[in-house]
Design a protein around this motif. Structure first.
Motif: not given
Length: 210
Positions: A11-12, A19, A94-95, A131
């Motif tokens: 997820l970016e 996110k 998450d990133r 996102c």
């Protein structure tokens, strides 16, 4: 027999793009990780962890200093190796490397080429979820975040997030991974999650080919 669920997503997005909320919701989604009778360990990781400094809000895999570049790249190689060794598992990140590219470009004017990383992630069926929100919608999202944030000053300059989002888009556009862009301007996490799971299901992203 039902095929094993092994979804892998990165997820970016800049701050305030939900996110982390989406990551937690995905990890509890019956079509994504299977029906659960009880809660168990969620394989939710992040490059945002400040693991290079012994104080809060420090440096890590995204905002490392130039002299820490070797440590950062070794960390990425280590994560990739871990994913390769544990390919029949679900991973929610998450990133990751796109955020690293964005921050390193904006702060140090350095461009890191992660082609090697993406070429390792592709056969593992990793997907990229970007996102994003409309520039207008950042202000409302900030008001909500300030109710809970432990570090509120980071949300002072909304222009910074809009610029970050533009740079992220440039790096996402260059990515070799399959990409889904999710508009979170309406702040609707359940809708975003359904959109992601539907796309993963439709494109073969929920399982590993034999």
């Amino acid at each position: 027999s039902m095929s094993k669920l092994t979804p892998k997503v990165i997820l970016e997005g800049t701050r305030l793009t939900l996110k982390t909320e989406i990551a937690f919701a995905l990890n509890d989604h019956p079509r994504f990780t299977g029906p659960r009778k009880y809660r168990y360990h969620s394989p939710l990781i992040s490059a945002e962890w400040c693991t290079f400094t012994n104080y809060p809000w420090g440096r890590g895999l995204i905002n490392f200093a130039p002299e820490e570049a070797a440590q950062a790249l070794e960390t990425y190689r280590t994560w990739l190796r871990l994913f390769e060794l544990n390919r029949y598992y679900s991973w929610v990140i998450d990133r990751f490397h796109i955020s690293t590219q964005m921050v390193q470009w904006l702060i140090y004017n350095k461009h890191y080429d992660f082609t090697w990383l993406e070429e390792g992630l592709l056969p593992l069926n990793f997907r990229l979820i970007f996102c994003k929100r409309s520039p207008m919608s950042f202000a409302d999202a900030r008001q909500e975040r300030l109710k809970v944030s432990g570090n509120p000053s980071q949300y002072d300059d909304l222009g910074k997030f809009i610029r970050e989002q533009e740079v992220l888009e440039e790096f996402v556009a260059q990515s070799r991974l399959p990409v889904l862009r999710v508009d979170v301007s309406d702040n609707n996490v359940p809708k975003a999650v359904e959109t992601i799971v539907d796309w993963m299901e439709a494109t073969g992203g929920l399982s590993m080919p034999d």
